[in-house]
Scaffold this motif. Structure first.
Motif, mmCIF file in Angstrom:
data_model
loop_
_atom_site.group_PDB
_atom_site.id
_atom_site.type_symbol
_atom_site.label_atom_id
_atom_site.label_comp_id
_atom_site.label_asym_id
_atom_site.label_seq_id
_atom_site.Cartn_x
_atom_site.Cartn_y
_atom_site.Cartn_z
ATOM 1 N N SER A 34 0.812 -1.221 0.000
ATOM 2 C CA SER A 34 0.000 0.000 0.000
ATOM 3 C C SER A 34 0.846 1.272 0.000
ATOM 4 O O SER A 34 0.412 2.305 -0.481
ATOM 5 N N ASN A 35 2.073 1.197 0.527
ATOM 6 C CA ASN A 35 2.908 2.403 0.460
ATOM 7 C C ASN A 35 3.624 2.518 -0.884
ATOM 8 O O ASN A 35 3.853 3.611 -1.384
ATOM 9 N N ARG A 57 4.427 -2.101 2.903
ATOM 10 C CA ARG A 57 3.294 -2.450 3.770
ATOM 11 C C ARG A 57 2.290 -3.263 2.963
ATOM 12 O O ARG A 57 1.642 -2.738 2.059
ATOM 13 N N LYS A 59 -0.967 -5.260 2.022
ATOM 14 C CA LYS A 59 -2.396 -5.266 2.347
ATOM 15 C C LYS A 59 -3.146 -6.091 1.309
ATOM 16 O O LYS A 59 -2.791 -6.073 0.129
ATOM 17 N N TRP A 66 -9.216 -0.290 4.238
ATOM 18 C CA TRP A 66 -8.455 0.732 3.521
ATOM 19 C C TRP A 66 -8.966 2.112 3.896
ATOM 20 O O TRP A 66 -10.171 2.317 3.989
ATOM 21 N N THR A 69 -6.529 7.830 2.086
ATOM 22 C CA THR A 69 -5.165 8.178 1.657
ATOM 23 C C THR A 69 -4.497 6.991 0.971
ATOM 24 O O THR A 69 -3.839 7.141 -0.064
ATOM 25 N N GLN A 70 -4.673 5.789 1.558
ATOM 26 C CA GLN A 70 -4.065 4.587 0.974
ATOM 27 C C GLN A 70 -4.638 4.302 -0.418
ATOM 28 O O GLN A 70 -3.907 3.932 -1.339
#
Ligand SMILES: [Zn+2]
Length: 371
Positions: A34-35, A57, A59, A66, A69-70
């Motif tokens: 996710s990052n 990260r 996910k 969620w 922002t993600q």
């Protein structure tokens, strides 16, 4: 009923580049970093998890919650953008892994990309140097013990050599880079970083089994050998594109496994042997990690009298599923324990027999040997 975030993400994986895993190319990735903003498969996700959350990260699209922002990161980044960033300068000789490749290759590719930032910074690609020196654990010729040996790879001299003692003046063996093949063989030795190096000695194949201190060390040697082979091929075949040459740097084995084989006489008993098909070279061993094969069969083409077929005439004479490999000199009756193993051997051998000799094969030793 899927929630809004899952629907949005499932929409994103249909977009160009996101429909396959950012790292191994497997279709329909159901996980993400996710990052980093990438879509990845379950296998690669487990490797990403081992990098630690400061780098990646992980996910799940469907199982995790969620926030806005993600989701924005996933939307604005995506696999294509990530490739532009993390694969800026992947050397052409670097073997990009697929989902089928051993864990070590996928793991080191992912670490090289996101942890070491190797493909943003050519200075970190030490395996491209024309000379490489270091230590590998090498299996003894006659026992199963591994000993630490100093190896030197020198592209200018066209050699890979190793020394038994650190202060030894003469190497124990000198291998010509032109003649060697290397394959990652974690299962054969039961070591995740294991490699098999094949070379020819007096016209016969010789194997050495080695592993590096860690995954990076093994893959760096593997890539260094590929880089050295590319440099040699570029000299030998100046008109050929680098892309084409890169397909011939190292060969994974087309097939391997136990088969029973008869001797040359009609009533010879079947004996169990480990068979390895390396390109056009079919070798058989008493033990998969023997230094020398007991026999080697060079596989030519249909028009030279080679064929392979299911052989019912042999049924009843042996315990397994029999196929026959016919060469101009001799027919080999081979038996697999399982039908699907037999089928795989027939399919793979057939595809070798039906494909024309490559430029390299026809200009190499094969020309004289496959008549
Ligand atoms: Zn993957």
């Amino acid at each position: 009923m899927l929630d809004r975030s899952a629907r949005l993400l499932l929409g994103l994986i249909k977009q160009n580049g996101n429909e396959i895993c950012a790292d191994c190319g497997m279709s329909d990735p159901q996980w993400t970093s996710s990052n980093l903003g990438i879509f990845i498969c379950e296998n690669c996700a487990s490797i990403h998890r081992s990098l630690g959350s400061s780098i990646s990260r992980v996910k799940s699209i469907k199982l995790d919650n969620w926030d806005e922002t993600q989701l924005q990161v996933m939307e604005s980044e995506g696999n294509l953008r990530s490739k532009e960033k993390y694969e800026q300068c992947v050397p052409s000789c670097y073997k990009r892994p697929t989902a089928k490749d051993p864990q070590i290759l996928r793991e080191q590719w992912i670490r090289a990309k996101y942890e070491r930032l190797e493909f943003q910074n050519p200075d970190k690609q030490t395996y491209l140097a024309s000379r490489r020196e270091g230590y590998l654990w090498k299996k003894g010729r006659d026992d199963k013990k591994f000993q630490k040996r100093r190896f030197v790879l020198d592209t200018t001299e066209n050699v890979l050599k190793y020394y038994v003692k650190d202060d030894a003046k003469e190497p124990k063996a000198i291998l010509r880079i032109d003649d060697i093949n290397v394959a990652l063989v974690p299962d054969k030795i039961g070591n995740p970083n294991a490699m098999q190096i094949l070379y020819s000695q007096d016209g016969h194949t010789r194997n050495i089994f080695v592993y590096g201190e860690d995954g990076k060390e093994s893959v760096d040697w593997y890539t260094a050998i590929r880089a050295a082979k590319l440099a040699r091929l570029a000299i030998a075949y100046p008109g050929t594109t680098e892309q084409e040459l890169c397909q011939n740097l190292t060969r994974d084995f087309l097939n391997e496994g136990w088969l029973s084989k008869t001797g040359p006489k009609a009533n010879d008993a079947y004996r169990k042997r480990w068979f390895t098909l390396d390109g056009r070279r079919l070798m058989y061993y008493e033990d998969p990690v023997d230094p020398f094969p007991k026999g080697e069969i060079l596989i030519g083409t249909t028009d030279k009298g080679f064929s392979v077929f299911d052989d019912i005439t042999q049924a009843g004479k042996n315990p397994g599923f029999v196929f026959t490999l016919r060469t101009p000199n001799r027919s080999f009756h081979l038996a697999a324990e399982a039908e699907q193993d037999k089928d795989k051997w027939v399919v793979v051998l057939k595809s070798v027999i039906e494909s024309p000799l490559s430029v390299q094969e026809s200009s190499s030793m094969f020309r004289g040997l496959i008549k």
